[in-house]
Design an enzyme around this catalytic site. Structure first.
Site: not given
Ligand code: NAD
Ligand code: TDX
Length: 346
Positions: A128-130, A153, A157
């Site tokens: 992630t960019d985070e 988190y 990562k």
């Molecule tokens: P998500 O929470 O929807 O999915 C995560 C999945 O991992 C779930 O299906 C969960 O059951 C599984 N999991 C958790 N712990 C586990 C374990 N111990 N063993 C096996 N499975 C397990 O998350 P997402 O948003 O789909 O993110 C997927 C990946 O992408 C993550 O690695 C996250 O860090 C990364 N990512 C997400 C975003 C975003 O915006 N959602 C952005 C950048 C990176």
């Molecule tokens: O209720 C809310 N109100 C609010 O203002 C929530 C849930 C979030 N926010 C803000 C926090 C962040 O600035 O919105 C922005 C986005 O929040 P999230 O959807 O929780 O995402 P973020 O924290 O940016 O992280 C996401 O992007 C990077 C994903 O959850 C991560 O898994 C990924 O790595």
């Protein structure tokens, strides 16, 4: 990727399930082993259309369980591993950090160890960019930006990224890392900002905006993220990191207003308007701005996002309206407890 076996971890989650569908829609001769523990963040409905598909094998299990992981490698001999499995929500990592270290760091270590022993061709760590921390008003994250995570988190990562790179340097493991910006699209669990906005519009509940709402995120349509991962698997150079962005920076408050507009347009009689916006106490350690320089993946691998924000968001909202049952089914007791714990203290 035709003729290959891929081990996809976290393949029942938001991005993982989109990725599994993306693969199966594009490759006829492929085997996908989908390892997922099914945490609170999963709805198995994400995969229900694949039940009869012989190319997809679902295994419920924990990526930290080395014995089980070894058995899977022995049985299926995957050519590639793509590790999506993670605890993924920043607010939950502030409430309960321990499980983030276990899954995100120790789980990645377990998979890296097994992949090394079984000599896979590619190991892609979805990051992630985070991990780069927070930007001021100017500038972009490049792959050379120092790692500087803010939340439990993002620190977990970053730990996984460093382990993956160490496996490449020490053992020559064919590791690739992608660092993408905020994804949106179908099947996203309603703890993240965009599905929270959509769901609260539908329920007539206040939409919580942290702090002044001026934090900036770059938004990437999940389908574009899936195509970027395929491109990196096919053409990426082991040991390299690739940033993946959507070229779409937006403040949170602008995002909230945009979605309210789209929802009000779709449901004109539902009373959806900006009176739902509720500014609440800020997230602890809240990163101010993320923005991605994705020129490396463009110049080296020829990948760019193709979904405009307007189209991606319209599709996301329409999917949510057509899948109210999916949205309703994820509102469990656990979800309501989390919602209360996260928002009632603000
Ligand atoms: P998500 O929470 O929807 O999915 C995560 C999945 O991992 C779930 O299906 C969960 O059951 C599984 N999991 C958790 N712990 C586990 C374990 N111990 N063993 C096996 N499975 C397990 O998350 P997402 O948003 O789909 O993110 C997927 C990946 O992408 C993550 O690695 C996250 O860090 C990364 N990512 C997400 C975003 C975003 O915006 N959602 C952005 C950048 C990176
Ligand atoms: O209720 C809310 N109100 C609010 O203002 C929530 C849930 C979030 N926010 C803000 C926090 C962040 O600035 O919105 C922005 C986005 O929040 P999230 O959807 O929780 O995402 P973020 O924290 O940016 O992280 C996401 O992007 C990077 C994903 O959850 C991560 O898994 C990924 O790595």
């Amino acid at each position: 990727m035709e003729g290959m076996t891929l081990l996809v971890t976290g393949g029942a989650g938001f991005i993982g399930s989109n990725f599994v569908h993306h693969l199966l829609e594009r490759y006829s001769d492929i085997a996908v082993i989908d390892l997922d523990m099914l945490t609170y963040a999963v709805n198995l409905a994400n995969l229900s259309d694949l039940e009869a598909d012989p190319r997809h094998t679902f295994v419920r299990g924990d990526i930290c369980d080395r014995k089980m992981v070894d058995r899977l490698f022995q049985e299926h001999r995957p050519d590639m591993v793509i590790n999506f499995a993670a605890e993924s929500h920043v607010d939950r990592s502030i409430l309960e950090p321990d499980v983030f270290v276990r899954t995100n760091v120790l789980g990645a270590q377990c998979l890296l160890g097994a992949a090394r022993e079984h000599e896979v061709e590619r190991f892609l760590q979805v990051s992630t960019d985070e991990v780069y921390g927070s930007l001021g008003p100017e500038g972009l994250f490049t792959e050379d930006t120092p790692i500087d995570p803010s939340s439990p988190y993002s620190a977990s990562k970053a730990g996984a990224d460093l382990l993956a790179l160490a496996y490449n340097r020490t053992f020559g493991s064919p590791v690739l890392i992608t660092r993408c910006s905020n994804n949106y699209g179908p099947y996203q669990f309603p703890e993240k900002l965009i599905p929270v906005i959509i769901m609260n519009c539908l329920e007539g509940r206040p939409i919580p905006v942290y702090g002044d709402g001026m934090n900036v995120r770059d938004w990437l349509y999940v389908g574009d993220h899936c195509s970027a991962i395929c491109r990196v698997l096919k053409r990426g150079r082991p040991g390299e990191v690739y940033n993946v962005g959507g070229n779409n920076e937006c403040t949170n408050i602008d995002m909230v207003r945009t979605i309210i507009r789209i929802m009000a347009d779709r449901l004109p009689d539902a009373g959806i308007d900006e009176s739902l916006i509720s500014f609440v106490a800020d997230r602890k350690g809240h990163d101010r701005r993320y923005a991605i320089d994705a020129s490396k993946i463009a110049s080296d691998l020829g990948w760019e996002p193709t979904t405009s924000f307007e189209r991606g968001m319209a599709e996301t909202v329409d999917w949510s309206l057509e899948n109210r049952g999916w949205m309703d089914s994820v509102i469990s007791k656990d979800y309501l407890n989390y919602y209360d714990r996260n928002y009632s203290q603000r």
